[in-house]
Design an enzyme around this catalytic site. Structure first.
Site, PDB file in Angstrom:
ATOM      1  N   HIS A   7       0.812  -1.232   0.000  1.00 53.16           N
ATOM      2  CA  HIS A   7       0.000   0.000   0.000  1.00 53.16           C
ATOM      3  C   HIS A   7       0.844   1.279   0.000  1.00 53.16           C
ATOM      4  O   HIS A   7       0.285   2.382   0.000  1.00 53.16           O
ATOM      5  CB  HIS A   7      -0.937   0.008   1.205  1.00 53.16           C
ATOM      6  CG  HIS A   7      -1.982  -1.074   1.159  1.00 53.16           C
ATOM      7  ND1 HIS A   7      -2.819  -1.254   0.076  1.00 53.16           N
ATOM      8  CD2 HIS A   7      -2.313  -2.060   2.043  1.00 53.16           C
ATOM      9  CE1 HIS A   7      -3.618  -2.288   0.302  1.00 53.16           C
ATOM     10  NE2 HIS A   7      -3.334  -2.793   1.483  1.00 53.16           N
TER      11      HIS A   7
ATOM     12  N   ASP B 151      -2.946 -10.384  -2.904  1.00 50.48           N
ATOM     13  CA  ASP B 151      -3.517  -9.943  -1.624  1.00 50.48           C
ATOM     14  C   ASP B 151      -4.976  -9.542  -1.860  1.00 50.48           C
ATOM     15  O   ASP B 151      -5.337  -9.115  -2.957  1.00 50.48           O
ATOM     16  CB  ASP B 151      -2.706  -8.748  -1.100  1.00 50.48           C
ATOM     17  CG  ASP B 151      -3.150  -8.269   0.274  1.00 50.48           C
ATOM     18  OD1 ASP B 151      -2.483  -8.653   1.258  1.00 50.48           O
ATOM     19  OD2 ASP B 151      -4.140  -7.521   0.368  1.00 50.48           O
TER      20      ASP B 151
ATOM     21  N   HIS C   2      -6.495  -7.026  -0.972  1.00 51.45           N
ATOM     22  CA  HIS C   2      -6.650  -5.588  -1.221  1.00 51.45           C
ATOM     23  C   HIS C   2      -5.801  -5.154  -2.412  1.00 51.45           C
ATOM     24  O   HIS C   2      -4.734  -5.717  -2.656  1.00 51.45           O
ATOM     25  CB  HIS C   2      -6.222  -4.799   0.029  1.00 51.45           C
ATOM     26  CG  HIS C   2      -6.936  -5.224   1.274  1.00 51.45           C
ATOM     27  ND1 HIS C   2      -6.398  -6.122   2.171  1.00 51.45           N
ATOM     28  CD2 HIS C   2      -8.162  -4.899   1.748  1.00 51.45           C
ATOM     29  CE1 HIS C   2      -7.257  -6.321   3.160  1.00 51.45           C
ATOM     30  NE2 HIS C   2      -8.344  -5.598   2.927  1.00 51.45           N
TER      31      HIS C   2
ATOM     32  N   ASP D  63      -5.061 -12.955   2.735  1.00 47.08           N
ATOM     33  CA  ASP D  63      -6.286 -12.424   3.353  1.00 47.08           C
ATOM     34  C   ASP D  63      -7.519 -12.553   2.457  1.00 47.08           C
ATOM     35  O   ASP D  63      -8.621 -12.190   2.879  1.00 47.08           O
ATOM     36  CB  ASP D  63      -6.092 -10.967   3.810  1.00 47.08           C
ATOM     37  CG  ASP D  63      -5.391 -10.087   2.789  1.00 47.08           C
ATOM     38  OD1 ASP D  63      -5.097 -10.560   1.672  1.00 47.08           O
ATOM     39  OD2 ASP D  63      -5.132  -8.913   3.113  1.00 47.08           O
TER      40      ASP D  63
HETATM   41  C1  SP5 Z   1      -1.399  -5.368   3.690  1.00 46.38           C
HETATM   42  C2  SP5 Z   1      -2.868  -5.355   3.930  1.00 46.38           C
HETATM   43  O1  SP5 Z   1      -3.535  -6.365   3.781  1.00 46.38           O
HETATM   44  N1  SP5 Z   1      -3.374  -4.199   4.364  1.00 46.38           N
HETATM   45  C3  SP5 Z   1      -4.785  -4.146   4.559  1.00 46.38           C
HETATM   46  C4  SP5 Z   1      -5.155  -2.908   5.214  1.00 46.38           C
HETATM   47  C5  SP5 Z   1      -6.636  -2.781   5.176  1.00 46.38           C
HETATM   48  N2  SP5 Z   1      -7.125  -2.347   6.407  1.00 46.38           N
HETATM   49  C6  SP5 Z   1      -8.449  -1.843   6.272  1.00 46.38           C
HETATM   50  C7  SP5 Z   1      -9.070  -1.788   7.596  1.00 46.38           C
HETATM   51  C8  SP5 Z   1     -10.490  -1.385   7.509  1.00 46.38           C
HETATM   52  C9  SP5 Z   1     -11.136  -1.460   8.826  1.00 46.38           C
HETATM   53  N3  SP5 Z   1     -10.809  -2.627   9.564  1.00 46.38           N
HETATM   54  C10 SP5 Z   1     -11.556  -2.731  10.771  1.00 46.38           C
HETATM   55  C11 SP5 Z   1     -10.808  -3.501  11.815  1.00 46.38           C
HETATM   56  C12 SP5 Z   1      -9.997  -2.588  12.655  1.00 46.38           C
HETATM   57  N4  SP5 Z   1      -9.186  -3.300  13.603  1.00 46.38           N
HETATM   58 ZN    ZN Z   2      -4.591  -7.144   2.248  1.00 48.66          ZN
END
Ligand code: SP5
Ligand code: ZN
Length: 337
Positions: A162, A198, A200, A281
């Site tokens: 990211h 991934d 995302h 993930d």
């Molecule tokens: C590397 C990777 O997989 N980064 C992913 C980051 C995405 N995070 C988004 C989080 C959105 C809200 N999550 C709620 C849980 C908070 N603990």
């Molecule tokens: Zn991710």
């Protein structure tokens, strides 16, 4: 297959994420790396210690200003005696504020807003050391592959995909995948392809290599248009000759996901070397994504990517279900080999 490891990657303990103004438990924790390592060792993989590398490959990808900020961020925050025990931005140098790039602000507590783009990616003692060690892990995997190893796996954290040239977020600080790809490009020649599986979108990697035909990027991920991180990037319309985005609907399982992995792999064919940004993930049961990929799906993804028969560096990205991330990585690498 060798996997590269550094104990320093465990030194980053974010403790929390500030999400919609609320302090929530950290998801990107050191136990992720140890869980993956345990599964690899049980599967008979060979551990290789990360070697220290100079900053040049890192600075080929990131602005010196971001790197030097991250290097000193915790120390200056701690010295300022602020009430928070982690570095958290509160004001952002939003591009709508000004025409010229902003100057470094005088206040230590304003500095994070020059580099961070979210409130979830906290910096504490050990964050820099771990992020820098993750780069060394990725570069050591590049060394192995450049020296003739067919596949090497970088077992690193914090993740990186990211992070753009001068902006960090999404639990990432330095773009390990991008540093590995640029170094592989330098060492073995181009084009190099990056396939990011991934859950995302690999927004940092995409923006770093935009319109660079010698480092092609493809990303398979949950559709940001359905409300998922990174929200502002990862749409199909960003695709061009050197970049392919394959957004998937929430709930997509093996069939739809593997069809996209096949398409991303086809986009990578013709490259001289491959970097796989391996997030696990997308698995069903992962708390951070709505994709429903199985362990068999990950093994098949490994087989598909392995079908390219290219020198391959696999770099760990996300994956947050501590009970399954180890086996999912092992399945993917088994498929690749
Ligand atoms: C590397 C990777 O997989 N980064 C992913 C980051 C995405 N995070 C988004 C989080 C959105 C809200 N999550 C709620 C849980 C908070 N603990
Ligand atoms: Zn991710």
């Amino acid at each position: 297959m060798p996997f590269v490891w550094s104990d320093d990657c465990l030194r980053h303990e974010p403790a929390a994420e500030i999400w919609v103004g609320t302090r929530t438990p950290a998801t990107e924790v050191p136990a992720r790396a140890t869980a993956i390592r345990e599964a690899l060792v049980a599967a008979g993989a060979r551990q290789v210690g990360a070697a220290a590398h100079p900053d040049e490959p890192l600075l080929a990808v990131h602005d010196e200003a971001l790197v030097s900020y991250l290097r000193g961020a915790w120390e200056e925050w701690a010295a300022a005696g602020l009430p928070s025990h982690r570095v958290v931005p509160y004001m952002f140098a939003h591009r709508g504020l000004m025409d010229e790039p902003p100057a470094e602000p005088a206040a230590v507590w304003a500095r994070p807003g020059l580099y961070a783009y979210d409130t979830m990616t906290l910096i504490g003692p050990g964050t820099w050391e771990a992020a820098r060690a993750a780069v060394d892990v990725a570069l050591t995997a590049v060394d192995l592959v450049a020296d003739g190893e067919p596949v090497a796996y970088a077992c690193c954290r914090p993740p990186g995909h990211h992070v753009a040239r001068s902006a960090y977020g999404g639990s990432c600080y330095l773009n390990n995948t991008a540093v590995a790809a640029a170094e592989l490009r330098r060492r073995v020649g181009g084009p190099v392809a990056i396939v990011d599986i991934d859950a995302h979108h690999g927004n940092g990697t995409q923006e770093l290599f935009r319109r660079r035909e010698d480092i092609r990027t493809a990303s398979v991920h949950v559709d940001p248009g359905a409300g998922w991180f990174p929200h502002f990037l990862g749409f199909a319309g960003e695709s061009d000759a050197a970049n392919l985005n394959l957004p998937l609907a929430p709930g997509t399982g093996d069939d739809g996901w593997l069809a996209a992995v096949r398409e991303a792999t086809a986009f990578a064919s013709g490259a001289r070397a491959l970097v796989v940004a391996l997030g696990v993930d997308a698995a069903a049961g992962d708390p951070e994504s709505p994709l429903e990929v199985t362990a068999d799906g990950y093994r098949e993804a490994g087989r598909i990517l392995g079908g390219l028969a290219l020198p391959t560096v696999v770099v760990q990205e996300g994956g947050y279900d501590l009970a399954t991330i180890g086996p999912l990585v092992v399945e993917t690498l088994a498929g690749l080999r």
